[in-house]
Write an enzyme that holds these catalytic residues in place. Structure first.
Site, PDB file in Angstrom:
ATOM      1  N   ARG A 117       0.864  -1.177   0.000  1.00  0.00           N
ATOM      2  CA  ARG A 117       0.000   0.000   0.000  1.00  0.00           C
ATOM      3  C   ARG A 117       0.892   1.215   0.000  1.00  0.00           C
ATOM      4  O   ARG A 117       1.960   1.225   0.611  1.00  0.00           O
ATOM      5  CB  ARG A 117      -0.925   0.021   1.223  1.00  0.00           C
ATOM      6  CG  ARG A 117      -2.040  -1.015   1.208  1.00  0.00           C
ATOM      7  CD  ARG A 117      -3.068  -0.681   0.125  1.00  0.00           C
ATOM      8  NE  ARG A 117      -4.198  -1.600   0.133  1.00  0.00           N
ATOM      9  CZ  ARG A 117      -4.273  -2.696  -0.602  1.00  0.00           C
ATOM     10  NH1 ARG A 117      -3.244  -3.040  -1.383  1.00  0.00           N
ATOM     11  NH2 ARG A 117      -5.334  -3.473  -0.563  1.00  0.00           N
TER      12      ARG A 117
ATOM     13  N   GLU B 101      -3.423   7.728  -4.648  1.00  0.00           N
ATOM     14  CA  GLU B 101      -3.383   6.876  -5.827  1.00  0.00           C
ATOM     15  C   GLU B 101      -4.512   7.269  -6.774  1.00  0.00           C
ATOM     16  O   GLU B 101      -5.676   7.198  -6.382  1.00  0.00           O
ATOM     17  CB  GLU B 101      -3.538   5.420  -5.389  1.00  0.00           C
ATOM     18  CG  GLU B 101      -3.269   4.412  -6.486  1.00  0.00           C
ATOM     19  CD  GLU B 101      -3.270   2.989  -5.940  1.00  0.00           C
ATOM     20  OE1 GLU B 101      -2.356   2.637  -5.173  1.00  0.00           O
ATOM     21  OE2 GLU B 101      -4.209   2.270  -6.276  1.00  0.00           O
TER      22      GLU B 101
ATOM     23  N   HIS C 216      -1.507   0.187 -10.212  1.00  0.00           N
ATOM     24  CA  HIS C 216      -2.091  -0.800  -9.295  1.00  0.00           C
ATOM     25  C   HIS C 216      -2.569  -2.031 -10.074  1.00  0.00           C
ATOM     26  O   HIS C 216      -3.710  -2.481  -9.925  1.00  0.00           O
ATOM     27  CB  HIS C 216      -3.261  -0.181  -8.516  1.00  0.00           C
ATOM     28  CG  HIS C 216      -3.521  -0.872  -7.205  1.00  0.00           C
ATOM     29  ND1 HIS C 216      -3.944  -0.205  -6.084  1.00  0.00           N
ATOM     30  CD2 HIS C 216      -3.438  -2.181  -6.847  1.00  0.00           C
ATOM     31  CE1 HIS C 216      -4.104  -1.073  -5.089  1.00  0.00           C
ATOM     32  NE2 HIS C 216      -3.804  -2.273  -5.532  1.00  0.00           N
TER      33      HIS C 216
END
Length: 339
Positions: A254, A282, A301
């Site tokens: 993360r 993000e 991601h």
């Protein structure tokens, strides 16, 4: 509590909950849905909301909830007959409004975290090997020069022979990465707070040690810890400063486990490289230097299950549904009350 056996010939009523509903096809496909339908009475409609009378009627009869990304959190009072949840994702609790109530009723749950760990670990393995090979730096130099780069300067020390890889976090993904690294001529160090220094049981070839030593000795430092109050900003300026010159940080955990300002300051110097599949925020802000720094590889991601990899999750969930229908405990159980 494990699902209890059912009368011979009876099939439990199952309801799908996903949003958008097209995820069902991506995760299960026709074969997967047929596999579910062979062992449970599968409602053909996918629940995407809990406000309508039709959705509430479907949920009221559900003994098994097969849910995944985007599923609305279902309150316990809407599922009086619920006996189990099979979740096509990492944490089954996320599709339940009051999991503690269902836990008290003996509702069993499973998740597909182990299935989703596979592609994340594969991504990390690929990036670790490429980082040691200095492939990204060589590609950039090759493209810019449109001729062979200065190998003596650029590729000194490159390669995967007797290099050291540091793994932070003995999570499902972290352990899988260690297993995938085993065939290579690499030294593997592992930091996780629950591990005692020395060889790691079940992970031959890996040696557990402190975070500082892992950071200071690793040519590639790969992050796999969960984001918790204790790990937020764990990879800070001090830890980053311990990394050797030319080392690479790989983050598929993360974004919040890294101190973003400290990482940016370190990357500006050009002393280390980074492969970031996750960031905080993000995606990065449009004006973030992460987009333009030459020693940063950014991916959106994508390490987790995508495309064809979703079917692995579907297969995992289908296997759990089959176990439930046979009165067996789940292979990948989840406690609905977090410890």
């Amino acid at each position: 509590m494990s699902p209890s056996p059912r009368a011979a010939g009876a099939r439990p009523r199952a309801v799908l909950a996903f949003d958008p509903p097209e995820l069902v096809e991506g995760i299960f496909g026709t074969d997967g849905l047929e596999r579910l339908g062979a062992v449970v009475d599968l409602d053909p409609e996918v629940v995407v909301e809990i406000g309508s009378e039709a959705a509430r009627a479907r949920l009221a009869g559900a003994e098994l909830l097969v849910a995944g990304w985007g599923a609305p959190p279902v309150p316990a009072d809407l599922v009086p007959r619920l006996r189990a949840v099979a979740y096509a994702g990492g944490v089954a609790r996320t599709c339940l409004a009051d999991p503690a109530v269902l836990a008290a009723r003996g509702v069993a749950a499973s998740n597909a975290r182990a299935a989703n760990a596979v592609p994340v670990a594969e991504y990390a393995l690929a990036m670790i090997l490429l980082a040691n090979k200095k492939a990204h730096a060589a590609e950039r130099a090759y493209r810019e020069r449109r001729a062979a780069p200065d190998a003596e300067r650029l590729l000194t020390g490159a390669g995967n022979y007797r290099r050291t890889v540091g793994i932070v976090g003995a999570s499902l993904v972290g352990r899988r990465v260690v297993e995938l690294l085993r065939p290579f001529d690499l030294d593997v160090l592992l930091y996780s707070p629950e591990l005692s220094p020395g060889p790691v049981p079940g992970l031959p070839g890996a040696r557990a040690t402190g975070l500082d030593e892992v950071a200071a000795r690793s040519d590639v430092l790969s992050l796999h810890q969960p984001l918790t109050p204790g790990t937020a900003g764990q990879i800070d300026a001090r830890v980053l400063g311990l990394m050797p010159d030319g080392a690479t940080l790989v983050n598929t955990a993360r974004g919040g486990v890294v101190d973003g300002a400290a990482l940016l300051a370190e990357l500006r110097t050009g002393r280390i490289d980074a492969v970031l599949d996750v960031t905080d925020p993000e995606p990065p802000a449009a004006d973030s230097e992460l987009w333009s720094l030459p020693n940063v590889v950014l991916t959106p991601h994508l390490a987790g299950s995508t495309g064809a990899e979703l079917r692995r999750i579907g297969d995992s969930v289908a296997a759990e549904v089959e176990r439930f229908a046979r009165g067996l405990p789940f292979a990948h159980p989840e406690e609905l009350v977090a410890s």
